[in-house]
Scaffold this motif. Structure first.
Motif, PDB file in Angstrom:
ATOM      1  N   ALA A 157       0.817  -1.221   0.000  1.00  0.00           N
ATOM      2  CA  ALA A 157       0.000   0.000   0.000  1.00  0.00           C
ATOM      3  C   ALA A 157       0.846   1.265   0.000  1.00  0.00           C
ATOM      4  O   ALA A 157       0.356   2.335  -0.368  1.00  0.00           O
ATOM      5  N   GLY A 158       2.116   1.169   0.438  1.00  0.00           N
ATOM      6  CA  GLY A 158       2.977   2.348   0.416  1.00  0.00           C
ATOM      7  C   GLY A 158       3.814   2.576   1.659  1.00  0.00           C
ATOM      8  O   GLY A 158       4.641   3.492   1.701  1.00  0.00           O
ATOM      9  N   PHE A 159       3.629   1.765   2.704  1.00  0.00           N
ATOM     10  CA  PHE A 159       4.413   1.931   3.930  1.00  0.00           C
ATOM     11  C   PHE A 159       5.822   1.368   3.755  1.00  0.00           C
ATOM     12  O   PHE A 159       6.048   0.443   2.964  1.00  0.00           O
ATOM     13  N   LYS A 160       6.757   1.929   4.521  1.00  0.00           N
ATOM     14  CA  LYS A 160       8.124   1.440   4.553  1.00  0.00           C
ATOM     15  C   LYS A 160       8.558   1.256   6.008  1.00  0.00           C
ATOM     16  O   LYS A 160       8.178   2.046   6.878  1.00  0.00           O
ATOM     17  N   GLU A 161       9.346   0.231   6.257  1.00  0.00           N
ATOM     18  CA  GLU A 161       9.882   0.027   7.603  1.00  0.00           C
ATOM     19  C   GLU A 161      10.970   1.066   7.877  1.00  0.00           C
ATOM     20  O   GLU A 161      11.850   1.293   7.053  1.00  0.00           O
ATOM     21  N   TYR A 162      10.900   1.674   9.085  1.00  0.00           N
ATOM     22  CA  TYR A 162      11.940   2.641   9.442  1.00  0.00           C
ATOM     23  C   TYR A 162      12.631   2.311  10.756  1.00  0.00           C
ATOM     24  O   TYR A 162      13.586   2.994  11.138  1.00  0.00           O
ATOM     25  N   GLY A 163      12.209   1.262  11.447  1.00  0.00           N
ATOM     26  CA  GLY A 163      12.880   0.904  12.685  1.00  0.00           C
ATOM     27  C   GLY A 163      12.212  -0.273  13.376  1.00  0.00           C
ATOM     28  O   GLY A 163      11.109  -0.691  13.007  1.00  0.00           O
ATOM     29  N   ARG A 164      12.919  -0.791  14.390  1.00  0.00           N
ATOM     30  CA  ARG A 164      12.393  -1.922  15.155  1.00  0.00           C
ATOM     31  C   ARG A 164      12.705  -1.735  16.638  1.00  0.00           C
ATOM     32  O   ARG A 164      13.746  -1.193  16.996  1.00  0.00           O
ATOM     33  N   ARG A 165      11.772  -2.186  17.449  1.00  0.00           N
ATOM     34  CA  ARG A 165      12.046  -2.368  18.860  1.00  0.00           C
ATOM     35  C   ARG A 165      12.241  -3.860  19.061  1.00  0.00           C
ATOM     36  O   ARG A 165      11.311  -4.647  18.928  1.00  0.00           O
ATOM     37  N   ARG A 166      13.443  -4.259  19.365  1.00  0.00           N
ATOM     38  CA  ARG A 166      13.811  -5.659  19.327  1.00  0.00           C
ATOM     39  C   ARG A 166      13.226  -6.451  20.503  1.00  0.00           C
ATOM     40  O   ARG A 166      13.253  -6.002  21.641  1.00  0.00           O
ATOM     41  N   GLN A 167      12.712  -7.627  20.168  1.00  0.00           N
ATOM     42  CA  GLN A 167      12.242  -8.615  21.148  1.00  0.00           C
ATOM     43  C   GLN A 167      11.335  -7.981  22.206  1.00  0.00           C
ATOM     44  O   GLN A 167      11.511  -8.196  23.400  1.00  0.00           O
ATOM     45  N   ALA A 168      10.355  -7.213  21.749  1.00  0.00           N
ATOM     46  CA  ALA A 168       9.468  -6.497  22.667  1.00  0.00           C
ATOM     47  C   ALA A 168       8.027  -6.989  22.608  1.00  0.00           C
ATOM     48  O   ALA A 168       7.152  -6.414  23.249  1.00  0.00           O
ATOM     49  N   LYS A 169       7.775  -8.057  21.835  1.00  0.00           N
ATOM     50  CA  LYS A 169       6.426  -8.612  21.711  1.00  0.00           C
ATOM     51  C   LYS A 169       6.480 -10.115  21.949  1.00  0.00           C
ATOM     52  O   LYS A 169       7.219 -10.830  21.279  1.00  0.00           O
ATOM     53  N   PHE A 170       5.686 -10.594  22.914  1.00  0.00           N
ATOM     54  CA  PHE A 170       5.689 -12.019  23.251  1.00  0.00           C
ATOM     55  C   PHE A 170       4.507 -12.705  22.593  1.00  0.00           C
ATOM     56  O   PHE A 170       3.372 -12.229  22.660  1.00  0.00           O
ATOM     57  N   MET A 171       4.789 -13.848  21.946  1.00  0.00           N
ATOM     58  CA  MET A 171       3.725 -14.659  21.364  1.00  0.00           C
ATOM     59  C   MET A 171       4.213 -16.077  21.186  1.00  0.00           C
ATOM     60  O   MET A 171       5.293 -16.300  20.646  1.00  0.00           O
ATOM     61  N   ARG A 172       3.439 -17.008  21.689  1.00  0.00           N
ATOM     62  CA  ARG A 172       3.708 -18.445  21.544  1.00  0.00           C
ATOM     63  C   ARG A 172       5.116 -18.827  21.982  1.00  0.00           C
ATOM     64  O   ARG A 172       5.868 -19.485  21.281  1.00  0.00           O
ATOM     65  N   GLY A 173       5.477 -18.373  23.176  1.00  0.00           N
ATOM     66  CA  GLY A 173       6.736 -18.772  23.771  1.00  0.00           C
ATOM     67  C   GLY A 173       7.969 -18.115  23.203  1.00  0.00           C
ATOM     68  O   GLY A 173       9.093 -18.545  23.488  1.00  0.00           O
ATOM     69  N   GLN A 174       7.795 -17.068  22.403  1.00  0.00           N
ATOM     70  CA  GLN A 174       8.939 -16.433  21.760  1.00  0.00           C
ATOM     71  C   GLN A 174       8.780 -14.914  21.803  1.00  0.00           C
ATOM     72  O   GLN A 174       7.668 -14.397  21.774  1.00  0.00           O
ATOM     73  N   LEU A 175       9.895 -14.219  21.859  1.00  0.00           N
ATOM     74  CA  LEU A 175       9.900 -12.764  21.792  1.00  0.00           C
ATOM     75  C   LEU A 175      10.188 -12.318  20.364  1.00  0.00           C
ATOM     76  O   LEU A 175      11.123 -12.811  19.726  1.00  0.00           O
ATOM     77  N   TRP A 176       9.374 -11.374  19.882  1.00  0.00           N
ATOM     78  CA  TRP A 176       9.462 -10.900  18.505  1.00  0.00           C
ATOM     79  C   TRP A 176       9.689  -9.388  18.492  1.00  0.00           C
ATOM     80  O   TRP A 176       9.346  -8.685  19.435  1.00  0.00           O
TER      81      TRP A 176
END
Length: 204
Positions: A157-176
């Motif tokens: 649609a037009g979005f671009k990635e500009y950054g990440r907050r590392r390992q800050a989301k937990f789901m199914r036993g893993q940090l994303w």
């Protein structure tokens, strides 16, 4: 002879695309919004999945209405254009007219409409509304590393990635990672609304 259509039969529509149409949020659709927000398959890519009561969703609806009144948000119901079936919701939030920025969110609540381009077109139409209609310059979102379908739709649609907050989301036993994306007006070409938002021609 066909009976005349009642005014309430057809939803109010603001923006019409090829596959989707966008119209105002509606009080009579609160039970549908309630069902969507209790679908853990939907919540997996939005919030921490948990049950929500009808009363909670009604309160959120009233809050959304107030946010629209003061122009801090623009909220739409997403419809399948072919059938005018409501299939989701989308929004610009935290609208800042001074800095010409806002956040973006989308929820395709009906499972059979996911992965078929409805979310991508909805996202593109919302960017068109943000840039062409209300004059914003920057729209941002955050999504999760594991939400591959969402990332694909946003980029298309037009979005671009500009950054990440590392390992800050937990789901199914893993940090994303939490992925931050944005789109600028200078990088976007209006697909529809530039045909509507035009000045009148001088009369002769």
């Amino acid at each position: 002879m066909n009976s005349p259509q009642k005014v309430n039969d057809a939803p109010v529509i603001n923006i019409v695309g090829e596959k989707v149409a966008l119209g105002p949020i509606r009080r009579e659709l609160i039970p549908l919004y309630h069902r969507w927000i209790n679908d853990f398959a939907v919540l997996r890519t939005l919030y921490i999945p948990r049950p929500s009561t009808m009363e909670e969703i009604e309160a959120y609806f009233e809050k959304d209405v107030e946010q629209e009144k003061v122009r801090h948000a623009a909220l739409f119901t997403v419809y399948d254009r072919a059938t005018m079936t409501p299939i989701g919701r989308t929004e610009l939030d935290n609208i800042n007219y001074r800095d010409r920025s806002a956040g973006f969110g989308i929820e395709i609540g009906e499972a059979e409409y996911r992965g078929r381009g409805y979310g991508t077109e909805t996202t593109r139409l919302m960017l068109d509304y943000a840039f062409t209609v209300i004059g914003l310059h920057s729209v941002n979102l955050e999504t999760w590393e594991y939400n591959l379908a969402g990332q694909h739709a946003y980029k298309k649609a037009g979005f671009k990635e500009y950054g990440r907050r590392r390992q800050a989301k937990f789901m199914r036993g893993q940090l994303w990672d939490i992925i931050h994306m944005d789109c600028l007006a200078s990088e976007f070409v209006s697909p529809i609304l530039h045909k509507i938002m035009v000045p009148d021609e001088p009369r002769t």
